[in-house]
Design a protein around this motif. Structure first.
Motif, PDB file in Angstrom:
ATOM      1  N   ARG A  33      -9.372  -1.455  10.285  1.00  0.00           N
ATOM      2  CA  ARG A  33      -8.574  -2.411  11.068  1.00  0.00           C
ATOM      3  C   ARG A  33      -8.377  -3.719  10.294  1.00  0.00           C
ATOM      4  O   ARG A  33      -7.320  -4.337  10.373  1.00  0.00           O
ATOM      5  CB  ARG A  33      -9.243  -2.665  12.415  1.00  0.00           C
ATOM      6  N   ALA A  36      -5.656  -3.118   7.866  1.00  0.00           N
ATOM      7  CA  ALA A  36      -4.360  -3.157   8.555  1.00  0.00           C
ATOM      8  C   ALA A  36      -3.935  -4.599   8.830  1.00  0.00           C
ATOM      9  O   ALA A  36      -2.756  -4.954   8.686  1.00  0.00           O
ATOM     10  CB  ALA A  36      -4.437  -2.360   9.859  1.00  0.00           C
ATOM     11  N   ASP A  37      -4.893  -5.454   9.226  1.00  0.00           N
ATOM     12  CA  ASP A  37      -4.587  -6.872   9.440  1.00  0.00           C
ATOM     13  C   ASP A  37      -4.048  -7.510   8.157  1.00  0.00           C
ATOM     14  O   ASP A  37      -3.078  -8.274   8.172  1.00  0.00           O
ATOM     15  CB  ASP A  37      -5.836  -7.623   9.899  1.00  0.00           C
ATOM     16  N   CYS A  40      -0.510  -6.448   7.383  1.00  0.00           N
ATOM     17  CA  CYS A  40       0.483  -7.169   8.197  1.00  0.00           C
ATOM     18  C   CYS A  40       0.705  -8.577   7.681  1.00  0.00           C
ATOM     19  O   CYS A  40       1.803  -9.142   7.848  1.00  0.00           O
ATOM     20  CB  CYS A  40       0.015  -7.208   9.655  1.00  0.00           C
ATOM     21  N   ARG A  44       5.921  -8.381   6.107  1.00  0.00           N
ATOM     22  CA  ARG A  44       6.469  -8.645   7.439  1.00  0.00           C
ATOM     23  C   ARG A  44       7.866  -8.043   7.522  1.00  0.00           C
ATOM     24  O   ARG A  44       8.496  -7.771   6.509  1.00  0.00           O
ATOM     25  CB  ARG A  44       6.518 -10.147   7.713  1.00  0.00           C
ATOM     26  N   THR A  47       9.698  -2.395  10.906  1.00  0.00           N
ATOM     27  CA  THR A  47       9.292  -1.066  10.448  1.00  0.00           C
ATOM     28  C   THR A  47       8.987  -1.026   8.949  1.00  0.00           C
ATOM     29  O   THR A  47       9.656  -0.333   8.170  1.00  0.00           O
ATOM     30  CB  THR A  47      10.374  -0.010  10.771  1.00  0.00           C
ATOM     31  N   VAL A  69      -3.936   2.768  12.388  1.00  0.00           N
ATOM     32  CA  VAL A  69      -3.699   1.501  13.082  1.00  0.00           C
ATOM     33  C   VAL A  69      -2.300   0.980  12.797  1.00  0.00           C
ATOM     34  O   VAL A  69      -1.582   0.536  13.702  1.00  0.00           O
ATOM     35  CB  VAL A  69      -4.768   0.467  12.679  1.00  0.00           C
ATOM     36  N   LEU A  70      -1.871   1.057  11.538  1.00  0.00           N
ATOM     37  CA  LEU A  70      -0.524   0.581  11.199  1.00  0.00           C
ATOM     38  C   LEU A  70       0.548   1.422  11.885  1.00  0.00           C
ATOM     39  O   LEU A  70       1.573   0.890  12.343  1.00  0.00           O
ATOM     40  CB  LEU A  70      -0.333   0.595   9.676  1.00  0.00           C
ATOM     41  N   LEU A  73       1.097   0.298  15.229  1.00  0.00           N
ATOM     42  CA  LEU A  73       1.808  -0.980  15.266  1.00  0.00           C
ATOM     43  C   LEU A  73       3.295  -0.832  14.941  1.00  0.00           C
ATOM     44  O   LEU A  73       4.023  -1.832  14.888  1.00  0.00           O
ATOM     45  CB  LEU A  73       1.164  -1.963  14.272  1.00  0.00           C
ATOM     46  N   GLY A  74       3.731   0.394  14.700  1.00  0.00           N
ATOM     47  CA  GLY A  74       5.141   0.624  14.434  1.00  0.00           C
ATOM     48  C   GLY A  74       5.516   0.761  12.982  1.00  0.00           C
ATOM     49  O   GLY A  74       6.704   0.863  12.651  1.00  0.00           O
ATOM     50  N   TRP A  75       4.531   0.789  12.090  1.00  0.00           N
ATOM     51  CA  TRP A  75       4.824   0.988  10.675  1.00  0.00           C
ATOM     52  C   TRP A  75       5.176   2.451  10.411  1.00  0.00           C
ATOM     53  O   TRP A  75       4.716   3.355  11.116  1.00  0.00           O
ATOM     54  CB  TRP A  75       3.608   0.626   9.822  1.00  0.00           C
TER      55      TRP A  75
END
Length: 524
Positions: A33, A36-37, A40, A44, A47, A69-70, A73-75
């Motif tokens: 996680r 993943a942070d 992000c 930016r 998608t 996790v990504l 988040l919509g990746w």
């Protein structure tokens, strides 16, 4: 900030499970996680597309968590796994199954499928390197080597997990292809391979992520290597009271110089003065006294008996008398290796009642009888470059450079002294086995006289009341930071006197918190 070996980090993870009842699977989840942070933060937009290059171990498992996790988040995420599913075990196997169940595309790569690796990486907005962790040893070969080369050739930013793949976790050595990362997220504590060169150069921006290790474990005294930080330096150097006077900040005696080496004593004195010493007395051979006296107007030069343009053996009594009036003695820059200086250094080492900072020819003079360094009855700080330390240890500079950490520890224990092994990522070692890694400094400082300034600065901080070990790492940090500040305005032709002049500016930057740390906390 403590810096563990890879084995020490394994022990910490195990203790989290055994002593605190937290399964390692939770650490893996938290690590993924945090990756993943960081992803992000680096990328930016709508998608983003990420490609995770994963190995079969826990590092790959962290990458699989990050992919899951990504994706949530919509990746658009794809995992390229350099192993068959059956080769993945433990926590990594759990995370592989979870990623597949979450709909993450996981492609198993072997030598026949590697041709699609480069196009897949070239299409990514971000590559996540989850191939090897801190336990990696030796050169990467075969499919792994080709994957690392493809990541580097992609032209896309790479985020490494824990350490760039191909970098030795405990030494920073790079013996084959290694990932050049834009940033690295490392878990719990920075690793040795991230703070030692050349590994530090491959890591990019290093973020230390909190993943659930209790603070008591992270502060374990068993981890004996530390990275010097701005906060440590700020806390170590006490502020000056408003009613301060020069007698409170140390009387430094500098013993240095010979004909042909008139700059060395001047630079050592400047290092002591700019380092904050209250008074600096500069003892030099009489034959160079006029030059030195005209060059250091804030110091107090003293002529000593000389022979052949260097200190005479008879100057030893003068030196010891001057030493009795000082709080700390810095000796060595530009002394030469003649008989006279050798006798003076030996007498000073055996008979001085004041702490000693020995550099350059003070060390070279004793190379044939190095164990006499351990006979001093006062604290001693040695500030060798790799060649000088090699002479003291009876080896060569190449061997010192290949094992800087071990060499610094060995010398400190053998000579019962604090050892400042100069160079890129200067190391400061104590006789008890602690080592402090200094992250400041830059290649523009690779020029004559820099070590003389550092010698004076170390003596200045001893004179101001810091313990010799703290004085050494404080001085080395500020010396490197002064070089960084000076180089920012002088990208070429940096002089040692420029660094000396910037020492007060460096301390000011530390006080104001205006220092870009080599290793940073979580940015999210």
């Amino acid at each position: 900030m403590r810096v563990p070996t890879s084995q020490q980090m394994v022990v910490l993870d195990r203790r989290v499970a055994e002593e605190y009842g937290l399964p390692t699977l939770l650490l893996r989840e938290a690590a993924g996680r945090r990756v993943a942070d960081a992803a992000c933060r680096l990328v930016r937009g709508a998608t983003p597309h990420a490609v995770v290059v994963a190995g079969k171990g826990n590092n790959g498992g962290d990458g699989l968590v990050a992919a899951r996790v990504l994706a949530a988040l919509g990746w658009d995420v794809r995992v390229l796994l350099l192993a068959r599913d059956v080769e993945v075990a433990g926590d990594a196997a759990v995370n592989l199954q979870a990623a597949r169940h979450a709909g993450v595309e996981v492609t198993n790569l072997d030598s026949t499928g590697v041709r699609g690796l480069r196009p897949a990486l070239a299409a990514a907005d971000l590559i996540i390197d989850a191939l090897f962790g801190t336990g990696f040893r030796g050169p990467a070969v075969g499919l792994a080597a080709r994957a690392i080369e493809a990541m580097n050739a992609s032209g896309r930013p790479v985020l490494a997990i824990d350490i760039p793949s191909g970098v030795h976790g405990d030494t920073g050595a790079v013996e084959g292809p290694a990932v050049r990362a834009r940033a690295t997220v490392t878990m719990g504590l920075p690793k040795l391979g991230l703070v030692l060169l050349p590994g530090a150069e491959y890591a990019g921006t290093v973020w230390v992520a909190s993943v659930g290790h209790p603070r008591r474990l992270l502060d374990s005294p068993e981890i004996t290597t530390r990275l010097v930080t701005r906060a440590m330096v700020d806390a170590a150097v006490p502020p000056r009271p408003l009613d301060a006077h020069k007698g409170q900040f140390g009387r430094v005696l500098v013993i240095a110089g010979a004909v042909g080496y008139t700059g060395a004593p001047v630079l050592a004195a400047l290092g002591a003065l700019r380092g904050g010493a209250g008074l600096v007395r500069l003892a030099v051979p009489a034959s160079i006294y006029p030059i030195v006296a005209a060059s250091v107007i804030e110091g107090m030069p003293v002529p000593l008996a000389d022979e052949e343009g260097a200190l005479a053996a008879s100057a030893a009594d003068q030196v010891l008398a001057l030493a009795g009036e000082a709080d700390v003695i810095a000796c060595g820059p530009g002394l030469s290796r003649l008989h006279g200086p050798r006798q003076v250094v030996r007498r000073l080492l055996l008979d001085s009642r004041r702490p000693l900072v020995l550099d350059a020819d003070a060390l070279n003079c004793l190379a044939d009888e190095a164990d006499v360094l351990g006979q001093a009855r006062v604290p001693v700080v040695l500030t060798p470059h790799p060649g000088e330390l090699a002479r003291l240890l009876g080896t060569d500079a190449g061997a010192i450079q290949r094992g800087r950490l071990d060499a610094a520890r060995e010398a400190a224990a053998r000579f019962h002294a604090v050892v400042v092994l100069k160079g890129a990522r200067t190391l400061v070692a104590s006789p008890e086995g602690e080592v402090f890694v200094v992250p400041t400094g830059n290649p523009a400082m690779a020029t004559g006289g820099m070590g003389d300034v550092l010698t004076g600065a170390v003596a200045a901080f001893v004179g101001q009341g810091l313990a010799p070990l703290a004085a050494a790492w404080v001085a080395a940090y500020l010396h490197g930071l002064a070089g960084d500040l000076a180089a920012a305005s002088r990208p070429g032709g940096l002089l040692a006197r420029d660094v000396a002049a910037a020492l007060p500016q460096a301390l000011g930057a530390v006080r104001r918190g205006e220092v870009e740390e080599a290793v940073r906390g979580e940015p999210w």
